[in-house]
Design a protein around this motif. Structure first.
Motif, PDB file in Angstrom:
ATOM      1  N   ALA A 254       0.854  -1.233   0.187  1.00 49.57           N
ATOM      2  CA  ALA A 254      -0.013  -0.172  -0.059  1.00 49.57           C
ATOM      3  C   ALA A 254       0.958   1.331   0.030  1.00 49.57           C
ATOM      4  O   ALA A 254       2.261   1.125   0.156  1.00 49.57           O
TER       5      ALA A 254
ATOM      6  N   THR B 131      -1.394  18.362  -1.394  1.00 51.57           N
ATOM      7  CA  THR B 131      -2.818  17.676  -0.791  1.00 51.57           C
ATOM      8  C   THR B 131      -3.920  18.731  -1.284  1.00 51.57           C
ATOM      9  O   THR B 131      -5.065  18.284  -1.001  1.00 51.57           O
TER      10      THR B 131
ATOM     11  N   ASP C 222       5.370  11.426  -2.154  1.00 56.61           N
ATOM     12  CA  ASP C 222       4.229  10.645  -1.711  1.00 56.61           C
ATOM     13  C   ASP C 222       3.632  10.856  -2.865  1.00 56.61           C
ATOM     14  O   ASP C 222       2.987  11.707  -3.640  1.00 56.61           O
TER      15      ASP C 222
ATOM     16  N   ASN D 220       1.093   4.779  -5.606  1.00 58.17           N
ATOM     17  CA  ASN D 220      -0.203   3.633  -5.137  1.00 58.17           C
ATOM     18  C   ASN D 220      -0.666   3.370  -6.451  1.00 58.17           C
ATOM     19  O   ASN D 220      -1.455   3.900  -7.408  1.00 58.17           O
TER      20      ASN D 220
ATOM     21  N   LYS E  66      -4.316   3.542  -6.963  1.00 59.09           N
ATOM     22  CA  LYS E  66      -4.948   4.973  -7.507  1.00 59.09           C
ATOM     23  C   LYS E  66      -4.649   5.217  -8.723  1.00 59.09           C
ATOM     24  O   LYS E  66      -5.437   4.892  -9.663  1.00 59.09           O
TER      25      LYS E  66
HETATM   26  C1  LIG Z   1      -1.739  11.816   0.254  1.00 57.61           C
HETATM   27  C2  LIG Z   1      -1.540  10.440   0.469  1.00 57.61           C
HETATM   28  N1  LIG Z   1      -0.572   9.910   1.157  1.00 57.61           N
HETATM   29  C3  LIG Z   1      -0.757   8.565   1.401  1.00 57.61           C
HETATM   30  C4  LIG Z   1      -1.747   7.767   1.502  1.00 57.61           C
HETATM   31  C5  LIG Z   1      -1.673   6.367   1.884  1.00 57.61           C
HETATM   32  O1  LIG Z   1      -1.886   5.564   0.679  1.00 57.61           O
HETATM   33  P1  LIG Z   1      -2.559   4.070   1.189  1.00 57.61           P
HETATM   34  O2  LIG Z   1      -3.925   4.182   1.308  1.00 57.61           O
HETATM   35  O3  LIG Z   1      -2.343   3.325  -0.254  1.00 57.61           O
HETATM   36  O4  LIG Z   1      -1.856   3.379   2.262  1.00 57.61           O
HETATM   37  C6  LIG Z   1      -3.029   8.339   0.775  1.00 57.61           C
HETATM   38  C7  LIG Z   1      -4.182   7.653   0.726  1.00 57.61           C
HETATM   39  O5  LIG Z   1      -5.165   8.045   0.562  1.00 57.61           O
HETATM   40  C8  LIG Z   1      -3.021   9.607   0.471  1.00 57.61           C
HETATM   41  O6  LIG Z   1      -3.774  10.303   0.096  1.00 57.61           O
END
Ligand SMILES: Cc1ncc(COP(=O)(O)O)c(C=O)c1O
Length: 512
Positions: free
Chosen positions: A159, A241, A266, A290, A293
């Motif tokens: 993840a 974000t 990230d 990810n 995603k």
């Molecule tokens: C900006 C951001 N970083 C990290 C993550 C963590 O990813 P994961 O849900 O695959 O562990 C998310 C998850 O939504 C995210 O939006």
């Protein structure tokens, strides 16, 4: 035109002991629905089947002794169909959950992920018998490296947050190998996703949070003041974000690198820039991607996802083992600690989430380089369209141009009508739309974070816009009590969090 959903249908409270089958939305467990003699197939007497079972007698569910016991085929189909209808997924309608990139997951990719040649192999098999899988994984590593501008990739993490954890272990191993193990601080902007500080703490780092400027971007002076000889790294996503591209990324990378730290990307927002810009070219040293995603692997409900990491050359020796190596065309093998003594070891069994990796690989094959580039363009266009159309209803605290997602605020709406961000999210469910992310990022009061992805059609976007417009004009009392049409209505969230009900109880049993 948007049809207004009805308010709550009035349901009679069931009396204790009355069959649950009459209550809409209630779906008993299979064991509760099962009856003697109800079965679609003949599998031999139940007691013989139980006797053949390897489950210890004490742990077996005893379905009864008189004959076969179960559900007929139509009952079974009805049971699972009803269950599926209780859920809202991104196969149902628009699912604009900001930061989560809930795009359409093509069924052809699912099909690839479930092929027996993918699923019936085991990672512990001799690599000579895993050539097909190894080739796919090796190519996927190369493609992800190309897309992110990195030199080497590990597919192991399950993840994004797992990738973050691995990334920080690699970061620590790198600093230690240089005799700089004293670097114990991770710097983060206040817009960071919760997993970033959580991961940093789990990896044993102290978290140093810096404020963002009024434009939503990293405050360069605050960053300069925060970094120093104790800085191990800075974690950032770009676009950040709040959905805005960090235009000062070159200055940011200079500040971090001059302080001896590493820049961590990230990859949650990679969907905005695939084929357009690469984190590696911006100066990032480590990135997680990810796959669930950006590369259309289904997610939600806890996975399984995949969060590979990519690193620059100087960090490659620290990647987990086994590493996949191509000897010659069509000849792949793996290498362990003996060839990679500086590796941080293993972070997950096997090579990662095999079926998720194959889904992402298939998706990338389907789109090709041009398609991946176009997907990012449409994702940004879709978000910008909705943002423009919602001006006047919601507030937009950051003036900059948003990319694949935007953060609005319901503060003004709340002041005018009492309707909060949470109310808007809940009421959208009554309009058959999934709620956007609300109350994140924390620095925006009454935040509503919307990410339509490239999968949304213009009609769906218009439907969403019309729904928000309609909600803003509705009777606030109706909106406060929403959702009215879902199996679970408005909960007291504090009670729901503090008094978790994790076991199924039929209503009849609860009332008894
Ligand atoms: C900006 C951001 N970083 C990290 C993550 C963590 O990813 P994961 O849900 O695959 O562990 C998310 C998850 O939504 C995210 O939006």
């Amino acid at each position: 035109m948007m049809t207004k959903p009805h308010a709550a249908p009035v349901l009679r409270t069931p009396t204790a002991g009355v069959s649950l089958m009459v209550i809409p939305h209630e779906v008993p467990l299979v064991v509760e629905e099962a009856r003697p003699g109800q079965t679609g197939t003949w599998q031999g007497p139940a007691d013989e089947r139980l006797a053949a079972s390897r489950i210890p007698a004490a742990l077996r569910w005893n379905p009864g002794t008189d004959g076969d016991f179960g559900l007929s085929e139509p009952q079974t189909v009805a049971h699972f169909t009803k269950l599926s209808q209780k859920n809202f997924g991104n196969d149902t309608a628009l699912y604009p959950l900001g930061s989560c990139t809930m795009k359409h997951n093509p069924k052809a990719c699912d099909e690839m992920g479930t092929l027996s040649s993918v699923n019936l192999v085991h990672p512990s098999q001799d690599p000579r018998t895993l050539q097909g899988s190894l080739e796919i994984f090796w190519e996927l590593e190369r493609w992800l490296a190309e897309i992110t501008g990195m030199d080497a990739v590990s597919l192991q993490p399950a993840a994004g947050a797992h990738g973050e954890f691995l990334g920080l272990l690699v970061m620590r191993a790198y600093h230690e190998a240089r005799g700089e193990g004293h670097r114990d601080e991770i710097v983060l902007p206040d817009t960071a996703h919760g997993t970033n500080p959580a991961t940093a703490s789990m990896a044993g780092y102290k978290v140093v949070e810096i404020p963002s400027g009024p434009d939503g971007l990293v405050d360069l002076n605050a960053l300069k003041a925060a970094v120093g000889p104790k800085t191990a790294g800075f974690m950032l996503t770009n676009p950040n974000t709040v959905g805005i591209f960090e235009k000062n990324i070159q200055t940011i990378q200079k500040i971090i690198h001059e302080a001896g730290g590493l820049l961590y990307y990230d990859g949650a927002n990679l969907n905005a820039i695939t084929g357009q810009a690469r984190p590696g070219d911006m100066g990032f040293d480590i990135v997680h991607i990810n796959l669930h995603k950006t590369f259309a692997v289904p997610h939600g409900g806890g996975g399984p996802g995949a969060g590979p990491i990519g690193v620059k050359k100087r960090l490659e020796p620290f990647l987990p083992v086994p590493r996949i190596v191509k000897r010659t065309a069509g000849d792949f093998t793996t290498e362990g600690m003996e060839r990679h003594p500086q590796s941080v070891g293993k972070i997950k069994a096997g090579y990662g989430q095999g079926a998720a990796l194959v889904r992402a690989y298939s998706y990338m094959c389907m789109l090709g380089g041009d398609g991946i580039t176009r997907a990012a363009e449409i994702a940004c266009l879709n978000a910008s369209y909705v943002k423009e159309r919602l001006k006047g209803i919601l507030d937009f605290p950051h003036p900059g141009r948003s990319m694949h997602e935007f953060v609005a605020s319901a503060s003004g709406l709340k002041k005018r009508t009492g309707i909060t961000a949470g109310d808007v999210g809940k009421r959208l469910l009554d309009y058959g739309l999934h709620a956007p992310t609300v109350y994140f990022p924390l620095l925006v009061p009454e935040a509503i974070m919307f990410e339509p992805t490239e999968s949304a059609t213009k009609d769906e976007l218009d439907r969403f816009i019309a729904a928000v417009q309609a909600i803003a004009a509705e009777d606030p009392a109706l909106v406060h009590a929403a959702p009215h049409t879902t199996p679970v209505k408005r909960l007291d969230e504090a009670t729901a969090a503090k008094k978790l009900v994790l076991r199924w109880h039929t209503l009849a049993r609860l009332e008894a």
